[in-house]
Design an enzyme around this catalytic site. Structure first.
Site, PDB file in Angstrom:
ATOM      1  CG  ASN A  40      -0.078  -0.221   2.325  1.00 61.38           C
ATOM      2  OD1 ASN A  40       0.508   0.856   2.354  1.00 61.38           O
ATOM      3  ND2 ASN A  40      -0.286  -0.983   2.883  1.00 61.38           N
TER       4      ASN A  40
ATOM      5  CG  ASP B 134      -6.621  -6.227   6.459  1.00 62.47           C
ATOM      6  OD1 ASP B 134      -5.738  -5.962   6.959  1.00 62.47           O
ATOM      7  OD2 ASP B 134      -6.749  -4.845   5.687  1.00 62.47           O
TER       8      ASP B 134
ATOM      9  CE  LYS C 287       9.054 -11.453 -14.272  1.00 67.57           C
ATOM     10  NZ  LYS C 287      10.128 -10.708 -15.568  1.00 67.57           N
TER      11      LYS C 287
ATOM     12  N   PRO D 279      -1.904 -12.606  10.486  1.00 64.44           N
ATOM     13  CG  PRO D 279       0.073 -12.983  10.508  1.00 64.44           C
ATOM     14  CD  PRO D 279      -0.949 -12.630  10.060  1.00 64.44           C
ATOM     15  CG  ASP D 280      -5.627  -7.027  13.525  1.00 65.78           C
ATOM     16  OD1 ASP D 280      -5.493  -6.598  14.323  1.00 65.78           O
ATOM     17  OD2 ASP D 280      -6.388  -6.883  12.720  1.00 65.78           O
ATOM     18  CB  ILE D 281       0.281  -6.632  14.251  1.00 63.60           C
ATOM     19  CG1 ILE D 281       0.877  -7.487  13.300  1.00 63.60           C
ATOM     20  CG2 ILE D 281       1.830  -5.926  15.514  1.00 63.60           C
ATOM     21  CD1 ILE D 281       1.131  -6.938  12.409  1.00 63.60           C
TER      22      ILE D 281
ATOM     23  CG  PHE E 113      -3.344   5.373  13.094  1.00 64.11           C
ATOM     24  CD1 PHE E 113      -2.200   4.829  14.588  1.00 64.11           C
ATOM     25  CD2 PHE E 113      -3.533   6.633  12.598  1.00 64.11           C
ATOM     26  CE1 PHE E 113      -1.478   6.268  14.878  1.00 64.11           C
ATOM     27  CE2 PHE E 113      -2.697   7.577  13.178  1.00 64.11           C
ATOM     28  CZ  PHE E 113      -1.651   7.919  14.456  1.00 64.11           C
TER      29      PHE E 113
ATOM     30  CE  LYS F  38     -10.828  -0.899  10.763  1.00 64.94           C
ATOM     31  NZ  LYS F  38     -10.275  -0.303   9.802  1.00 64.94           N
TER      32      LYS F  38
ATOM     33  CE  LYS G 202      -8.914  -3.453  13.033  1.00 63.55           C
ATOM     34  NZ  LYS G 202      -7.602  -3.933  12.085  1.00 63.55           N
TER      35      LYS G 202
HETATM   36  O1  PMT Z   1       2.553   6.461   6.417  1.00 63.45           O
HETATM   37  P1  PMT Z   1       2.023   7.554   5.837  1.00 63.45           P
HETATM   38  O2  PMT Z   1       1.947   7.707   4.092  1.00 63.45           O
HETATM   39  O3  PMT Z   1       2.657   8.239   7.423  1.00 63.45           O
HETATM   40  O4  PMT Z   1       0.491   7.890   6.081  1.00 63.45           O
HETATM   41  C1  PMT Z   1      -0.013   6.944   7.035  1.00 63.45           C
HETATM   42  C2  PMT Z   1      -1.326   5.639   7.102  1.00 63.45           C
HETATM   43  C3  PMT Z   1      -2.239   6.578   6.870  1.00 63.45           C
HETATM   44  C4  PMT Z   1      -0.109   5.030   6.564  1.00 63.45           C
HETATM   45  C5  PMT Z   1      -1.483   5.602   9.246  1.00 63.45           C
HETATM   46  O5  PMT Z   1      -2.317   7.000   9.460  1.00 63.45           O
HETATM   47  C6  PMT Z   1      -2.564   4.392   9.500  1.00 63.45           C
HETATM   48  O6  PMT Z   1      -3.877   5.476   9.265  1.00 63.45           O
HETATM   49  N1  PMT Z   1      -2.637   3.740   9.654  1.00 63.45           N
HETATM   50  C7  PMT Z   1      -2.907   2.647   9.461  1.00 63.45           C
HETATM   51  C8  PMT Z   1      -3.624   1.995   8.487  1.00 63.45           C
HETATM   52  C9  PMT Z   1      -4.845   0.810   7.989  1.00 63.45           C
HETATM   53  O7  PMT Z   1      -3.801   0.457   8.438  1.00 63.45           O
HETATM   54  O8  PMT Z   1      -5.773   0.701   8.810  1.00 63.45           O
HETATM   55  P2  PMT Z   1      -6.498  -0.292   9.274  1.00 63.45           P
HETATM   56  O9  PMT Z   1      -8.355  -0.025   9.337  1.00 63.45           O
HETATM   57  O10 PMT Z   1      -6.343  -1.048   8.245  1.00 63.45           O
HETATM   58  O11 PMT Z   1      -6.114  -0.794  10.328  1.00 63.45           O
HETATM   59  C10 PMT Z   1      -6.495   0.171  12.240  1.00 63.45           C
HETATM   60  C11 PMT Z   1      -5.570  -1.115  12.627  1.00 63.45           C
HETATM   61  O12 PMT Z   1      -4.993  -2.213  13.195  1.00 63.45           O
HETATM   62  C12 PMT Z   1      -4.372  -0.039  12.411  1.00 63.45           C
HETATM   63  O13 PMT Z   1      -3.471   0.043  13.325  1.00 63.45           O
HETATM   64  C13 PMT Z   1      -3.908  -1.123  12.104  1.00 63.45           C
HETATM   65  O14 PMT Z   1      -1.633  -0.632  12.315  1.00 63.45           O
HETATM   66  C14 PMT Z   1      -3.981  -2.488  12.233  1.00 63.45           C
HETATM   67  N2  PMT Z   1      -4.345  -3.177  12.212  1.00 63.45           N
HETATM   68  C15 PMT Z   1      -4.248  -4.267  10.446  1.00 63.45           C
HETATM   69  C16 PMT Z   1      -4.331  -4.926  10.232  1.00 63.45           C
HETATM   70  C17 PMT Z   1      -2.734  -6.291  10.531  1.00 63.45           C
HETATM   71  N3  PMT Z   1      -3.595  -7.069   9.879  1.00 63.45           N
HETATM   72  N4  PMT Z   1      -2.653  -5.996  10.845  1.00 63.45           N
HETATM   73  C18 PMT Z   1      -2.966  -4.545  11.901  1.00 63.45           C
HETATM   74  O15 PMT Z   1      -1.913  -4.287  12.893  1.00 63.45           O
END
Ligand code: PMT
Length: 397
Positions: A209, A278, A288, A304-306, A322, A336, A340
């Site tokens: 991403n 995800d 390749k 896994p969801d960290i 976030f 969330k 979570k």
């Molecule tokens: O890096 P920049 O260019 O400065 O941009 C910042 C940002 C947009 C990346 C940042 O502000 C941000 O939003 N980060 C979280 C993005 C995200 O993965 O959001 P989510 O809604 O998909 O996930 C929710 C939360 O679960 C997040 O805290 C994420 O870290 C966590 N997560 C998600 C999936 C996963 N498998 N494991 C996780 O821990």
């Protein structure tokens, strides 16, 4: 340590009190500061650049447009590097030059270029200090936001008794520390994830991403400045490691989870700022993938969801997530927060992704279980500081 991770430019001008500056530099460093010394030409009659190089660990400079200086760290880089500029001792001459905006040597030039606060410690004969011209210049500097520390009263080198002595190093350190945020995270261990994860499809391709890591790195930088011990687990980004931060580089979500689990036991605060993929490929192809059919079907499995794993630990740190959403942002972010089992979540609206990913500015809406606060659009650095203040108010007291 009152000045941990602070970058200090010490500008030394040509007064007798300059002989005290090697001791001042040593004490600033004992308080955790990095110190770079810039001398006026007159200063080197009272103290040698060599002594100051030995105690500061950096070469000492005085010339503007000196080739060696500019290639090591230019006057503009120095101006940007500084968290604070300290002028000690400050003679009547340097005070006049700063007050009137002169730029005829390295020190005066970088003082025009810096946005850092300026702290001035006058030292001169008491009658000179009391002269209306000097008093006028001092008042002008104070009106411009410079902080004046001293002068102290006492017996002067010339035998006069009155105000004109440079204040003692400990008073200078106290005044400098007041220029900074209180160390609200002192003694805390903070674990932060940042950047994107990359999920390999084959040896040359991956799913990822647009995260640049800027937001997560800004959080790490400010957490360290606020006194925390910071561990930053980051996906592949092109950013320098913030000063005083331990960085752990990872590639995939599985790597990131494993690095997080290595450090989470010690963490008081966990911030999941990484944009974790995800899904990953069910089978990473060893060779390749060849272009043959007109469509390619990839089988992806859930990563896994960290953050959820962290929040489910028996001894869980205060956990801040976030949310990056394009529609129904608030609803999804609050979902969330609950699903979570987070303590707080910072929502960014990424419906215009180029306004957030990789951008230097952003805006956040922060939610916790019984409240919320909007942090309007500003630099990611300022947002990081505001978010950390909010976290500290809500949980770490
Ligand atoms: O890096 P920049 O260019 O400065 O941009 C910042 C940002 C947009 C990346 C940042 O502000 C941000 O939003 N980060 C979280 C993005 C995200 O993965 O959001 P989510 O809604 O998909 O996930 C929710 C939360 O679960 C997040 O805290 C994420 O870290 C966590 N997560 C998600 C999936 C996963 N498998 N494991 C996780 O821990």
């Amino acid at each position: 340590m009152l000045l941990r991770h602070k970058n200090i430019i010490l500008g030394i001008s040509g007064g007798i009190a300059a002989y005290k500056t090697p001791d001042l530099v040593r004490r600033l460093r004992d308080e955790g500061a990095e110190v770079r010394v810039v001398m006026t030409q007159g200063a080197s009659s009272f103290v040698t650049p060599l002594s100051l190089e030995a105690v500061s660990g950096y070469s000492v400079t005085s010339e503007i447009l000196d080739r060696q200086t500019e290639s090591a760290m230019s006057h503009i880089d120095l101006a940007r590097w500084a968290d604070v500029c300290l002028i000690a001792p400050a003679t009547a001459q340097i005070i006049a030059k700063i007050a009137h905006g002169f730029a005829d040597d390295l020190l005066t030039t970088l003082l025009l270029a810096t946005k850092a606060p300026v702290v001035i410690c006058p030292a001169m004969n008491m009658h000179m200090y009391q002269h209306p011209a000097v008093q006028h210049n001092v008042a002008q500097l104070q009106a411009r936001g410079c902080t004046l520390v001293g002068p102290a009263e006492g017996v002067q080198a010339c035998g006069d008794v009155g105000p004109g002595r440079m204040v003692e190093p400990l008073d200078i350190i106290q005044a400098l520390s007041q220029q900074f945020e209180p160390l609200i995270l002192q003694g805390k261990n903070v674990l932060i994830t940042a950047g994107p994860t990359q999920e390999a499809l084959d040896p040359v391709r991956y799913v990822s991403n647009h995260s640049s890591g800027k937001m997560g790195f800004a959080l790490a930088e400010h957490a360290a400045r606020l006194g925390a011990t910071v561990y930053l687990v980051t996906g592949r980004v092109h950013l320098p490691t913030p000063s005083g931060v331990k960085r752990i580089d990872v590639v995939s979500a599985q790597d990131m989870l494993s690095a997080v689990m290595d450090y989470v036991d010690q963490a008081d605060l966990f911030i999941g700022c990484a944009a974790v993929a995800d899904y990953r490929a069910a089978d990473v192809q060893p060779e390749k993938i060849k272009k043959s059919a007109s469509t390619l079907h990839l089988e992806l499995v859930k990563n896994p969801d960290i953050i959820q794993t962290v929040a489910a630990l028996p001894r869980k740190p205060f956990t801040v997530g976030f949310a990056a959403e394009t529609t129904q942002c608030e609803t999804y972010a609050k979902d969330k927060l609950v699903s979570k089992k987070l303590d707080m979540i910072a929502l960014n609206n990424v419906s215009q992704p180029e306004q957030v990913f990789g951008h230097d500015d952003n805006a956040l809406d922060v939610f916790w279980h019984d409240g919320s606060q909007s942090l309007p659009r500003t630099s990611k650095s300022a947002l990081a500081l505001q978010l950390l203040r909010l976290i500290s108010q809500r949980c770490l007291q």
